[in-house]
Every structure is written in C-alpha cells, then in structure tokens.
Write an enzyme that holds these catalytic residues in place. Sequence first.
Site, PDB file in Angstrom:
ATOM      1  N   THR A 180       0.854  -1.186   0.000  1.00 19.15           N
ATOM      2  CA  THR A 180       0.000   0.000   0.000  1.00 19.15           C
ATOM      3  C   THR A 180       0.887   1.231   0.000  1.00 19.15           C
ATOM      4  OG1 THR A 180      -1.996   0.996   0.915  1.00 19.15           O
ATOM      5  CG2 THR A 180      -0.369   0.239   2.512  1.00 19.15           C
ATOM      6  N   CYS A 221      -3.178   7.633   7.810  1.00 17.21           N
ATOM      7  CA  CYS A 221      -3.758   6.296   7.719  1.00 17.21           C
ATOM      8  C   CYS A 221      -2.808   5.278   8.358  1.00 17.21           C
ATOM      9  CB  CYS A 221      -3.998   5.909   6.265  1.00 17.21           C
ATOM     10  SG  CYS A 221      -5.200   6.930   5.408  1.00 17.21           S
ATOM     11  N   HIS A 243      -5.516  -0.823   4.771  1.00 17.74           N
ATOM     12  CA  HIS A 243      -5.115   0.595   4.747  1.00 17.74           C
ATOM     13  C   HIS A 243      -6.312   1.363   5.296  1.00 17.74           C
ATOM     14  CE1 HIS A 243      -3.125   4.035   2.281  1.00 17.74           C
ATOM     15  NE2 HIS A 243      -3.926   4.563   3.183  1.00 17.74           N
TER      16      HIS A 243
END
Length: 161
Positions: free
Chosen positions: A23, A29, A46
């Site tokens: 990711t 995040c 994520h």
Amino acid sequence: MENLIKVGMADLQTSGHPCVLTTLGLGSCVGIALYDSNKKIIGLAHIMLPSSLQARNNSNIAKFADTGIVKMLNDMLKLGARKENIVAKLAGGAQMFAFSDSSDMMRIGARNVISSKEKLQELNIPIITEDTGGNYGRTIELFSEDGRLLIKTIGHGIKYI
C-alpha cells in the site's frame, strides 16, 4: 517477482503464499499487516479512520480500524489461517500537518493507531512490532514468505520490521 497485490486507501486484501501486499502513501492512515507464519497467509488493511461508529457513511468497512481488522481476519480464516498463529505489525499513523488547534479531531493519525491497537487486543492478536507516528508518509510491502514488512519513507530511509 512474487504475486504483487496493491491495497488502495480504505481497502484491504488477503492472500496465501507466494504474495506481496503493498500500500502506498500511508500518512495519518494506518497499515495493519496480519501474518500467519504456519500457513504463510497474509492480510493488509489501509485504514483511514478509527471508528465506524463515528461516521455517517460507514458502508466501506475497510475504511475503519474497528471493522476493517475484523473483516481482514475473517478473510484470512477463510483462506485457512488459524487465529492463534496470527500476529500483527502496524505502520503509519503520522501527524502530517501542524495544527494550531490540537483537538483530538485533528490527531487522526494517533487515533488511528490507538483504535487499531484496541481492536487487535480485543481479538487477542499480538502486535509484534510497529513503525508509527512521526510526521512523514510511508509505503509498505508485506511478504508472505516470512511476514517481513518493508517500510519505505522519504527522508527516513528504508527498513524491514
């Protein structure tokens, strides 16, 4: 190159071996990596927000720590993982911007990390290592071969945890 699967923002993926889940651009995040070392089954989420309970539109369960972790765990179990063999690694949760108002609403990165840890603890999944906080973004890759998590940053180097 092993089977490379991209995990988008507010997304999650699980896979058996051989595979790499990646990711990009984790800021506030949090990337939650789960690994079953016996079966070599991996999962990567994520997540963008700490709790689906505080959101008006919570239809995307992968967006939230509380629901995304549960969904990812269930997907891994369907692939044959065993819950007692699963461990977690966390990355991200940065404070990307300086706010004059230090209210909790602005501390989204820290809140994402806390919420992720609380959910994993509730599920009895040990967190064996983490690379969280700071004020820089991260790109991560999770390897099914051995569960190592590659963390790439701008200005803070590359490392495995």
